[in-house]
Design an enzyme around this catalytic site. Structure first.
Site, PDB file in Angstrom:
ATOM      1  N   HIS A 143       0.832  -1.209   0.000  1.00 58.20           N
ATOM      2  CA  HIS A 143       0.000   0.000   0.000  1.00 58.20           C
ATOM      3  C   HIS A 143       0.863   1.253   0.000  1.00 58.20           C
ATOM      4  CE1 HIS A 143      -3.309  -2.720   1.169  1.00 58.20           C
ATOM      5  NE2 HIS A 143      -4.099  -1.788   0.663  1.00 58.20           N
ATOM      6  N   LYS A 147      -0.752   5.110   4.466  1.00 62.27           N
ATOM      7  CA  LYS A 147      -1.614   4.173   5.211  1.00 62.27           C
ATOM      8  C   LYS A 147      -1.120   4.009   6.642  1.00 62.27           C
ATOM      9  CE  LYS A 147      -3.897  -0.318   4.753  1.00 62.27           C
ATOM     10  NZ  LYS A 147      -5.208   0.238   5.124  1.00 62.27           N
TER      11      LYS A 147
END
Ligand SMILES: NC(=O)C1=CN([C@@H]2O[C@H](COP(=O)(O)OP(=O)(O)OC[C@H]3O[C@@H](n4cnc5c(N)ncnc54)[C@H](O)[C@@H]3O)[C@@H](O)[C@H]2O)C=CC1
Ligand SMILES: O=C(O)C1=N[C@H](C(=O)O)C[C@H](O)C1
Length: 252
Positions: A143, A147
Site C-alpha cells: 500500500h 496508510k
C-alpha cells in the site's frame, strides 16, 4: 434517492465518493463529517457525527479506527444503517460492531471491490485442496505511504477466508525477525509493504514442494472501492438490524 452521510468526507476516499455521488441520480450526500475542517464540499460538514442533524438513510464511513466507537454508538442510538469501510479495528471494536448490528444494519467490509470479494471465494477452494497437501500459505500486501494500519484489513480478511475453509486453525504470523526457528506448517504469514502511491495489492502464495501457485489482486485506483461503497449504501438503506457484508451486495 438514497440520502448519505459521508463520515470522513475530507479524506482520500471521502473525496472520491463525493465526486462519484455528484453524477449519481440515485444517491445524494446530504452531509459530511470530518475531524479536519476544509471547505471542499457542496454539502454541510460537521466536526462530529453527534452534531449532524441531517435527515439521512445511511452512513458511509471511511475515517480512522479511533473514530469508529463513537460512530457506532451514534448509529445504534439513531438506528442508522452504516457501511463500515475503515480498517485497523481492534478485537474489542470488532465485538462492538457485532453488538451494534443487533440494533441497526451494519455492513462491514475491509475491501469493497468485486475482485477481492471474488478472490476470497476462490481462495477457499484452493486452500481446501492445497493446505492438506502441505502447501504453505503466505500473504503479501502493498500500500501507499500514507496508510496508518498494517497489515491491511484486506490481508486479514483474506487470511480469515483461508482459515474459515480449513478444518484446523492456522496462526497468523506478522513478523519473523525475532525468531530463530523453521516455519510451522499451521501458520499463515502476513507481510506488509508501504511505499509511494501504491493503491493496494494483495498476493496470496501457496508454496508447495516443487510448485507455487499465486493469486493476486491489484487496485489501480480508489474508484473501485468507492463504487462498491456506493452499491453497499444503496443496498443497506432501509434494511433492519443485522450484520451484512459485500457478499450480500455482489452476486458472486
Ligand atoms: N474497505 C475498503 O474498501 C477501503 C478501506 N479503506 C480504509 O478507509 C479508511 C480511510 O482511508 P483514506 O480515505 O485513505 O484515509 P484518509 O486519512 O485520507 O481519510 C480519513 C479521513 O477521516 C477523517 N477523520 C479522522 N477522525 C475522524 C473523526 N473522529 N470523525 C470524522 N472524520 C474523521 C480524517 O480527518 C480524514 O479526512 C482507512 O482505514 C482505510 O484503510 C480505504 C480504502 C478502501
Ligand atoms: O488504506 C487503503 O488505502 C486501503 N485500505 C484497505 C485495507 O486496509 O485493506 C483496502 C484497500 O486495500 C485500500
Amino acid at each position: 434517492m438514497v440520502k448519505v452521510i459521508m463520515h470522513g468526507c475530507n479524506g482520500k476516499m471521502g473525496q472520491v465518493i463525493t465526486r462519484m455521488a455528484a453524477s449519481d441520480p440515485e444517491l445524494k450526500i446530504v452531509a459530511g463529517v470530518d475531524a479536519r475542517a476544509q471547505a471542499l464540499n457542496d454539502y454541510p460538514v460537521f466536526g462530529d457525527i453527534s452534531d449532524c442533524d441531517a435527515e439521512a438513510d445511511v452512513v458511509i464511513d471511511f475515517s480512522n479506527a479511533a473514530a469508529v466507537d463513537h460512530l457506532l454508538d451514534w448509529c445504534q442510538e439513531k438506528q442508522m444503517p452504516v457501511v463500515l469501510c475503515t480498517t485497523g479495528l481492534s478485537e474489542e471494536q470488532l465485538k462492538k460492531v457485532e453488538d451494534a448490528a443487533k440494533r441497526t444494519a451494519v455492513l462491514k467490509s475491509a475491501n469493497m471491490s468485486l475482485g477481492v470479494n471474488l478472490l476470497m471465494k476462490l481462495l477457499q477452494d484452493a486452500a481446501k485442496v492445497l493446505a492438506p497437501e502441505g502447501f504453505d500459505m503466505e500473504i503479501v500486501e502493498r500500500h501507499h505511504n500514507q496508510k496508518v494500519d498494517a497489515p491491511s484489513g484486506t490481508a486479514i480478511a483474506l487470511a480469515d477466508a483461508l482459515n474459515g475453509a480449513l478444518e484446523e486453525d492456522y496462526e497468523y504470523v506478522y513478523d519473523r525477525s525475532g525468531q530463530r526457528k523453521k516455519r510451522d506448517s499451521h501458520e499463515i504469514g502476513i507481510s506488509a509493504v508501504r511505499g509511494g502511491t501504491i493503491v493496494g495489492e494483495h498476493e496470496v502464495i501457496f508454496a508447495g514442494e516443487d510448485e507455487v501457485i499465486e493469486f493476486k489482486h491489484t487496485a489501480y485506483s480508489k474508484a473501485l472501492f468507492a463504487k462498491g461503497a456506493v452499491a453497499a449504501a444503496k443496498f443497506l438503506a432501509g434494511k433492519g438490524p443485522g450484520r451484512y457484508d459485500m457478499s450480500d451486495v455482489i452476486q458472486l
